[in-house]
Design a protein around this motif. Structure first.
Motif, PDB file in Angstrom:
ATOM      1  N   CYS A 200       0.976  -1.209   0.087  1.00 12.74           N
ATOM      2  CA  CYS A 200       0.072  -0.017  -0.170  1.00 12.74           C
ATOM      3  C   CYS A 200       0.904   1.278   0.070  1.00 12.74           C
ATOM      4  N   THR A 201       0.335   2.130  -0.754  1.00 11.67           N
ATOM      5  CA  THR A 201       1.003   3.373  -1.012  1.00 11.67           C
ATOM      6  C   THR A 201       0.373   4.459  -0.320  1.00 11.67           C
ATOM      7  N   HIS A 202      -0.946   4.091  -0.103  1.00 20.45           N
ATOM      8  CA  HIS A 202      -1.730   5.543   0.609  1.00 20.45           C
ATOM      9  C   HIS A 202      -2.513   4.660   1.838  1.00 20.45           C
ATOM     10  N   LEU A 203      -2.803   5.582   2.827  1.00 16.87           N
ATOM     11  CA  LEU A 203      -3.718   5.132   3.758  1.00 16.87           C
ATOM     12  C   LEU A 203      -4.849   6.464   4.000  1.00 16.87           C
ATOM     13  N   ILE A 204      -5.998   5.494   3.911  1.00 15.57           N
ATOM     14  CA  ILE A 204      -7.128   6.392   4.430  1.00 15.57           C
ATOM     15  C   ILE A 204      -7.917   5.880   5.908  1.00 15.57           C
ATOM     16  N   ALA A 205      -7.627   6.836   6.836  1.00 17.14           N
ATOM     17  CA  ALA A 205      -7.963   6.583   8.236  1.00 17.14           C
ATOM     18  C   ALA A 205      -9.020   7.372   8.372  1.00 17.14           C
ATOM     19  N   THR A 206     -10.189   6.607   9.104  1.00 20.82           N
ATOM     20  CA  THR A 206     -11.520   7.293   9.459  1.00 20.82           C
ATOM     21  C   THR A 206     -11.684   6.932  10.999  1.00 20.82           C
ATOM     22  N   ASN A 207     -12.343   7.924  11.443  1.00 19.54           N
ATOM     23  CA  ASN A 207     -12.648   7.964  13.035  1.00 19.54           C
ATOM     24  C   ASN A 207     -13.885   8.319  13.444  1.00 19.54           C
ATOM     25  N   ALA A 208     -14.467   8.109  14.661  1.00 18.34           N
ATOM     26  CA  ALA A 208     -15.444   8.749  15.327  1.00 18.34           C
ATOM     27  C   ALA A 208     -14.756   9.716  16.263  1.00 18.34           C
ATOM     28  N   ALA A 209     -15.407  10.907  16.424  1.00 15.75           N
ATOM     29  CA  ALA A 209     -14.710  11.926  17.328  1.00 15.75           C
ATOM     30  C   ALA A 209     -15.886  13.157  17.813  1.00 15.75           C
ATOM     31  N   GLY A 210     -15.406  13.582  19.080  1.00 16.17           N
ATOM     32  CA  GLY A 210     -16.284  14.557  19.421  1.00 16.17           C
ATOM     33  C   GLY A 210     -16.089  15.685  18.942  1.00 16.17           C
ATOM     34  N   GLY A 211     -17.028  16.559  18.558  1.00 15.76           N
ATOM     35  CA  GLY A 211     -16.997  17.820  17.788  1.00 15.76           C
ATOM     36  C   GLY A 211     -16.751  19.016  18.913  1.00 15.76           C
ATOM     37  N   LEU A 212     -15.617  19.661  18.872  1.00 16.69           N
ATOM     38  CA  LEU A 212     -15.217  20.652  19.856  1.00 16.69           C
ATOM     39  C   LEU A 212     -15.552  21.962  19.494  1.00 16.69           C
ATOM     40  N   ASN A 213     -15.324  22.342  18.029  1.00 12.79           N
ATOM     41  CA  ASN A 213     -15.580  23.459  17.216  1.00 12.79           C
ATOM     42  C   ASN A 213     -16.923  23.506  17.315  1.00 12.79           C
ATOM     43  N   PRO A 214     -17.351  24.900  17.674  1.00 18.05           N
ATOM     44  CA  PRO A 214     -18.780  25.105  18.078  1.00 18.05           C
ATOM     45  C   PRO A 214     -19.728  25.169  16.735  1.00 18.05           C
ATOM     46  N   GLU A 215     -19.021  25.112  15.582  1.00 18.24           N
ATOM     47  CA  GLU A 215     -19.731  25.181  14.443  1.00 18.24           C
ATOM     48  C   GLU A 215     -20.155  23.860  13.948  1.00 18.24           C
ATOM     49  N   TYR A 216     -19.687  22.759  14.564  1.00 22.18           N
ATOM     50  CA  TYR A 216     -19.827  21.447  14.275  1.00 22.18           C
ATOM     51  C   TYR A 216     -21.187  20.855  14.556  1.00 22.18           C
ATOM     52  N   LYS A 217     -21.756  19.853  13.777  1.00 23.63           N
ATOM     53  CA  LYS A 217     -22.987  19.498  14.577  1.00 23.63           C
ATOM     54  C   LYS A 217     -22.909  17.709  14.300  1.00 23.63           C
ATOM     55  N   VAL A 218     -23.702  17.094  14.936  1.00 26.01           N
ATOM     56  CA  VAL A 218     -23.526  15.663  14.938  1.00 26.01           C
ATOM     57  C   VAL A 218     -23.760  15.105  13.443  1.00 26.01           C
ATOM     58  N   GLY A 219     -22.810  14.275  12.874  1.00 26.77           N
ATOM     59  CA  GLY A 219     -23.309  13.620  11.667  1.00 26.77           C
ATOM     60  C   GLY A 219     -22.350  14.341  10.700  1.00 26.77           C
ATOM     61  N   ASP A 220     -21.679  15.616  11.161  1.00 30.88           N
ATOM     62  CA  ASP A 220     -20.615  16.299   9.970  1.00 30.88           C
ATOM     63  C   ASP A 220     -19.563  15.387  10.032  1.00 30.88           C
ATOM     64  N   ILE A 221     -18.624  15.877   8.886  1.00 26.25           N
ATOM     65  CA  ILE A 221     -17.575  15.079   8.503  1.00 26.25           C
ATOM     66  C   ILE A 221     -16.497  16.133   8.755  1.00 26.25           C
ATOM     67  N   MET A 222     -15.235  15.985   9.518  1.00 29.48           N
ATOM     68  CA  MET A 222     -14.232  16.761   9.685  1.00 29.48           C
ATOM     69  C   MET A 222     -13.275  16.350   8.773  1.00 29.48           C
ATOM     70  N   LEU A 223     -12.696  16.791   7.738  1.00 27.92           N
ATOM     71  CA  LEU A 223     -11.698  16.222   6.984  1.00 27.92           C
ATOM     72  C   LEU A 223     -10.267  16.846   7.902  1.00 27.92           C
ATOM     73  N   MET A 224      -9.307  15.789   8.080  1.00 27.82           N
ATOM     74  CA  MET A 224      -8.130  16.263   8.940  1.00 27.82           C
ATOM     75  C   MET A 224      -7.221  16.939   8.164  1.00 27.82           C
ATOM     76  N   LYS A 225      -7.008  18.140   8.442  1.00 27.64           N
ATOM     77  CA  LYS A 225      -6.008  18.805   8.027  1.00 27.64           C
ATOM     78  C   LYS A 225      -4.453  18.810   8.756  1.00 27.64           C
ATOM     79  N   ASP A 226      -4.740  18.454  10.064  1.00 25.65           N
ATOM     80  CA  ASP A 226      -3.480  18.140  10.923  1.00 25.65           C
ATOM     81  C   ASP A 226      -3.961  17.585  12.200  1.00 25.65           C
ATOM     82  N   HIS A 227      -3.031  17.235  13.067  1.00 22.79           N
ATOM     83  CA  HIS A 227      -3.430  16.792  14.328  1.00 22.79           C
ATOM     84  C   HIS A 227      -2.374  17.194  15.534  1.00 22.79           C
TER      85      HIS A 227
END
Ligand SMILES: O=P(O)(O)O[C@H]1O[C@H](CO)[C@@H](O)[C@H]1O
Length: 298
Positions: free
Chosen positions: A118-145
């Motif tokens: 494999c040359t590519h990794l796609i990682a997915t997770n369930a996470a709690g939304g801390l950003n006040p603009e987020y809603k349950v069911g939204d998707i946050m693309l990870m730009k950094d950690h």
């Protein structure tokens, strides 16, 4: 007497290049597929694997040197199959630090993916939304950690470095491939989820408890958008061995820094949100996979 730190490092050393090669060879004998894309399915997101066709299912307990998944919502098997015609290698269930596995063991399958080809990794997770603009069911693309466990001296790359995987001091500046991030945003528009899509910063805490109010307040100041207990060590390991990474969080609950809450996070609800968003997430992942596959052919 053996210290906790010795134990941790010994676990890291346990997965030598030769052992990981043995695991990879074992898998390659059990499937004809030679995928270039590895996918890790997060809590409640495992049903995406049901979309794979012509699949070979390999339970973790039948793979030499592999740990087992102990968390509800993580089936515990590797699947080699086709997602909309593209061969992929999929972890239906990941390993977490709070299960008692050292970080090097949690992220060991990423190196196996690399050795399988494999040359590519796609990682997915369930996470709690801390950003006040987020809603349950939204998707946050990870730009950094934020690798907070690494700050505290707990990193999957700790211990002797085997340069066949990567350098002693890997760079993490562009851990998340910005071209894939851009593509995911385009796909988000195409499938009509642009209003539910964000890009943000994820933090992996040790768990298994959810956060206190004081901790959430601190994390907000740090610029964290989503809180979870995985992915960072997997991406760190993948970047170290030269894999291109794309990751996203499904926002399964809101992290509200207040003592007056009617609802607090609960694992069953988190699993349920994953199931509710299954078709959208599958569509996003399938289109990303197709895009990467096309790029690789050029
Ligand atoms: O990160 P994934 O595996 O998606 O799971 C998340 O959901 C679980 C908590 O409900 C924790 O394991 C957290 O990390």
């Amino acid at each position: 007497m053996t210290s906790f730190n010795d134990c941790k490092l010994n676990f890291g050393r346990m997965y030598t290049y030769d052992i990981l090669q043995e695991i990879a060879n074992h898998l390659l004998e059990r499937t004809q597929l030679r995928p270039k894309i590895g996918i890790i399915l997060g809590t409640g997101l495992g049903s995406l694997a049901n979309q794979l066709t012509d699949a070979d299912y390999i339970d973790y307990q039948t793979i030499p040197h592999f740990p087992v998944s102990t968390v509800e919502g993580h089936v515990g098997r590797l699947i080699f199959g086709f997602l909309k015609g593209v061969p992929v290698m999929c972890m239906q269930g990941r390993f977490h630090y709070y299960e008692g596995y050292p970080l090097a063991k949690c992220s060991m399958p990423v190196r196996v993916m690399k050795l399988v080809g494999c040359t590519h990794l796609i990682a997915t997770n369930a996470a709690g939304g801390l950003n006040p603009e987020y809603k349950v069911g939204d998707i946050m693309l990870m730009k950094d950690h934020i690798n907070i466990m690494g700050f505290a001296g707990n990193n999957p790359l700790q211990g002797p470095n085997d340069s066949r995987f990567g350098p002693r001091f890997p760079n993490m500046v562009n851990a998340y491939d910005w071209k894939l991030l851009k593509k995911a945003k385009e796909i988000g528009k195409d499938i009509g989820i642009e209003n539910d899509l964000h890009e943000g910063v994820y933090i992996c805490l040790g768990g298994p408890n959810f956060e206190t109010v004081a901790e959430l307040k601190m994390l907000r100041i740090w610029g964290v958008d989503a809180v979870g207990m995985s992915t960072v060590h997997e991406v760190t390991t993948a970047v170290h061995c030269g894999m291109t990474c794309f990751a996203f969080s499904l926002i399964t609950n809101l992290c509200v820094p207040s003592y007056d809450l009617e609802e607090t996070p609960c694992h069953d609800d988190i699993v349920g949100i994953g199931k509710r968003r299954e078709s959208t997430l599958t569509d996003l992942v399938a289109r990303m996979v197709k895009h990467i596959h096309t790029e690789l052919k050029q």
